[in-house]
Design a protein around this motif. Sequence first.
Motif, PDB file in Angstrom:
ATOM      1  N   THR A   1       0.870  -1.178   0.000  1.00  0.00           N
ATOM      2  CA  THR A   1       0.000   0.000   0.000  1.00  0.00           C
ATOM      3  C   THR A   1       0.903   1.222   0.000  1.00  0.00           C
ATOM      4  O   THR A   1       2.121   1.104   0.168  1.00  0.00           O
ATOM      5  N   GLN A   2       0.324   2.388  -0.166  1.00  0.00           N
ATOM      6  CA  GLN A   2       1.110   3.616  -0.040  1.00  0.00           C
ATOM      7  C   GLN A   2       1.567   3.746   1.410  1.00  0.00           C
ATOM      8  O   GLN A   2       0.806   3.487   2.334  1.00  0.00           O
ATOM      9  N   ILE A   3       2.812   4.146   1.587  1.00  0.00           N
ATOM     10  CA  ILE A   3       3.378   4.267   2.929  1.00  0.00           C
ATOM     11  C   ILE A   3       3.749   5.711   3.182  1.00  0.00           C
ATOM     12  O   ILE A   3       4.414   6.355   2.363  1.00  0.00           O
ATOM     13  N   ASP A   4       3.309   6.229   4.315  1.00  0.00           N
ATOM     14  CA  ASP A   4       3.722   7.564   4.747  1.00  0.00           C
ATOM     15  C   ASP A   4       4.166   7.482   6.196  1.00  0.00           C
ATOM     16  O   ASP A   4       4.316   6.399   6.745  1.00  0.00           O
ATOM     17  N   ARG A   5       4.353   8.601   6.833  1.00  0.00           N
ATOM     18  CA  ARG A   5       4.847   8.600   8.217  1.00  0.00           C
ATOM     19  C   ARG A   5       3.836   7.982   9.183  1.00  0.00           C
ATOM     20  O   ARG A   5       4.208   7.484  10.238  1.00  0.00           O
ATOM     21  N   GLY A   6       2.560   7.960   8.788  1.00  0.00           N
ATOM     22  CA  GLY A   6       1.523   7.452   9.685  1.00  0.00           C
ATOM     23  C   GLY A   6       1.142   6.003   9.474  1.00  0.00           C
ATOM     24  O   GLY A   6       0.813   5.308  10.430  1.00  0.00           O
ATOM     25  N   SER A   7       1.180   5.527   8.235  1.00  0.00           N
ATOM     26  CA  SER A   7       0.712   4.168   7.999  1.00  0.00           C
ATOM     27  C   SER A   7       1.190   3.635   6.661  1.00  0.00           C
ATOM     28  O   SER A   7       1.700   4.373   5.827  1.00  0.00           O
ATOM     29  N   GLY A   8       0.971   2.345   6.494  1.00  0.00           N
ATOM     30  CA  GLY A   8       1.315   1.665   5.260  1.00  0.00           C
ATOM     31  C   GLY A   8       1.490   0.190   5.535  1.00  0.00           C
ATOM     32  O   GLY A   8       1.368  -0.265   6.675  1.00  0.00           O
ATOM     33  N   GLU A   9       1.760  -0.550   4.468  1.00  0.00           N
ATOM     34  CA  GLU A   9       1.923  -1.987   4.602  1.00  0.00           C
ATOM     35  C   GLU A   9       2.959  -2.467   3.601  1.00  0.00           C
ATOM     36  O   GLU A   9       3.006  -2.005   2.472  1.00  0.00           O
ATOM     37  N   ILE A  10       3.781  -3.426   4.062  1.00  0.00           N
ATOM     38  CA  ILE A  10       4.816  -4.004   3.195  1.00  0.00           C
ATOM     39  C   ILE A  10       4.747  -5.519   3.254  1.00  0.00           C
ATOM     40  O   ILE A  10       4.119  -6.087   4.141  1.00  0.00           O
TER      41      ILE A  10
ATOM     42  N   TRP B   1       3.698  -6.798   6.948  1.00  0.00           N
ATOM     43  CA  TRP B   1       3.981  -5.974   8.121  1.00  0.00           C
ATOM     44  C   TRP B   1       3.346  -4.604   7.959  1.00  0.00           C
ATOM     45  O   TRP B   1       3.266  -4.069   6.851  1.00  0.00           O
ATOM     46  N   SER B   2       2.932  -4.007   9.068  1.00  0.00           N
ATOM     47  CA  SER B   2       2.571  -2.595   9.076  1.00  0.00           C
ATOM     48  C   SER B   2       3.869  -1.829   8.938  1.00  0.00           C
ATOM     49  O   SER B   2       4.911  -2.252   9.445  1.00  0.00           O
ATOM     50  N   ALA B   3       3.809  -0.691   8.258  1.00  0.00           N
ATOM     51  CA  ALA B   3       5.044   0.049   8.007  1.00  0.00           C
ATOM     52  C   ALA B   3       4.785   1.548   8.051  1.00  0.00           C
ATOM     53  O   ALA B   3       3.652   2.007   7.912  1.00  0.00           O
ATOM     54  N   ARG B   4       5.864   2.271   8.249  1.00  0.00           N
ATOM     55  CA  ARG B   4       5.862   3.728   8.145  1.00  0.00           C
ATOM     56  C   ARG B   4       7.207   4.142   7.579  1.00  0.00           C
ATOM     57  O   ARG B   4       8.173   3.380   7.623  1.00  0.00           O
ATOM     58  N   THR B   5       7.268   5.337   7.032  1.00  0.00           N
ATOM     59  CA  THR B   5       8.525   5.804   6.460  1.00  0.00           C
ATOM     60  C   THR B   5       9.440   6.320   7.556  1.00  0.00           C
ATOM     61  O   THR B   5       8.994   6.674   8.643  1.00  0.00           O
ATOM     62  N   TYR B   6      10.714   6.385   7.242  1.00  0.00           N
ATOM     63  CA  TYR B   6      11.718   6.832   8.203  1.00  0.00           C
ATOM     64  C   TYR B   6      11.682   8.341   8.411  1.00  0.00           C
ATOM     65  O   TYR B   6      12.167   8.850   9.421  1.00  0.00           O
ATOM     66  N   ALA B   7      11.130   9.085   7.453  1.00  0.00           N
ATOM     67  CA  ALA B   7      11.057  10.550   7.551  1.00  0.00           C
ATOM     68  C   ALA B   7       9.641  11.011   7.262  1.00  0.00           C
ATOM     69  O   ALA B   7       8.925  10.420   6.452  1.00  0.00           O
ATOM     70  N   SER B   8       9.233  12.078   7.905  1.00  0.00           N
ATOM     71  CA  SER B   8       7.845  12.543   7.791  1.00  0.00           C
ATOM     72  C   SER B   8       7.506  13.079   6.401  1.00  0.00           C
ATOM     73  O   SER B   8       6.348  13.071   5.993  1.00  0.00           O
ATOM     74  N   ASP B   9       8.488  13.550   5.648  1.00  0.00           N
ATOM     75  CA  ASP B   9       8.207  14.126   4.333  1.00  0.00           C
ATOM     76  C   ASP B   9       8.288  13.122   3.191  1.00  0.00           C
ATOM     77  O   ASP B   9       8.122  13.470   2.035  1.00  0.00           O
TER      78      ASP B   9
ATOM     79  N   ILE C   1       6.976   9.834   1.056  1.00  0.00           N
ATOM     80  CA  ILE C   1       5.827   8.983   0.738  1.00  0.00           C
ATOM     81  C   ILE C   1       6.317   7.924  -0.243  1.00  0.00           C
ATOM     82  O   ILE C   1       6.956   8.237  -1.236  1.00  0.00           O
ATOM     83  N   ILE C   2       6.008   6.667   0.072  1.00  0.00           N
ATOM     84  CA  ILE C   2       6.412   5.558  -0.789  1.00  0.00           C
ATOM     85  C   ILE C   2       5.154   5.000  -1.433  1.00  0.00           C
ATOM     86  O   ILE C   2       4.209   4.614  -0.740  1.00  0.00           O
ATOM     87  N   GLU C   3       5.151   4.966  -2.742  1.00  0.00           N
ATOM     88  CA  GLU C   3       3.981   4.494  -3.476  1.00  0.00           C
ATOM     89  C   GLU C   3       3.894   2.976  -3.467  1.00  0.00           C
ATOM     90  O   GLU C   3       4.915   2.282  -3.363  1.00  0.00           O
ATOM     91  N   GLN C   4       2.662   2.488  -3.604  1.00  0.00           N
ATOM     92  CA  GLN C   4       2.423   1.051  -3.692  1.00  0.00           C
ATOM     93  C   GLN C   4       3.224   0.469  -4.851  1.00  0.00           C
ATOM     94  O   GLN C   4       3.305   1.061  -5.925  1.00  0.00           O
ATOM     95  N   GLY C   5       3.833  -0.706  -4.629  1.00  0.00           N
ATOM     96  CA  GLY C   5       4.609  -1.370  -5.669  1.00  0.00           C
ATOM     97  C   GLY C   5       6.078  -0.985  -5.677  1.00  0.00           C
ATOM     98  O   GLY C   5       6.862  -1.560  -6.429  1.00  0.00           O
TER      99      GLY C   5
END
Length: 156
Positions: free
Chosen positions: A103-112, A119-127, A129-133
Amino acid sequence: MNLTDWLGDHGWALWLSLALLLAVAEVVSLDLVLIMLAVGALAAAGTAAIAPDLWVLQILVGAGVSAGMLIFLRPSVLAKVRATPGYRSSTDKMVGSSGMATTQIDRGSGEIKVDGQTWSARTYASDVIIEQGTEIEVYEIDGPIAVVYPKYGEIA
């Protein structure tokens, strides 16, 4: 005499079989729970050999020994295992692993997905955003959440 009649007359064999199955299953799980239950089943097998007609006593001995092992022995054995030089937990081993953002991953939520596990995931930095795929790499594990970054600098 058939097998069920024999096992009914020899309760120790049932307990011993259960202990063996639990011990074999422990080899797969390596969690030190099933082996503690196996020791309880061995104690029940011993009780069954001494008092074959006292099923309630066999169950109480097996449950008591298992509970005692889980409560008193397992924590100290786990502490010693974890204090062994070079020990790394399965989550520690995940750091540096590659995976895919499901799923899309940002500082608050996401999945890998890493090594077939979600796993539930979040990015290492608040700015970031990691896109799905997007291929990701695990930076650290923060409790139940993987902290990740895009593998090839693919920042959206």
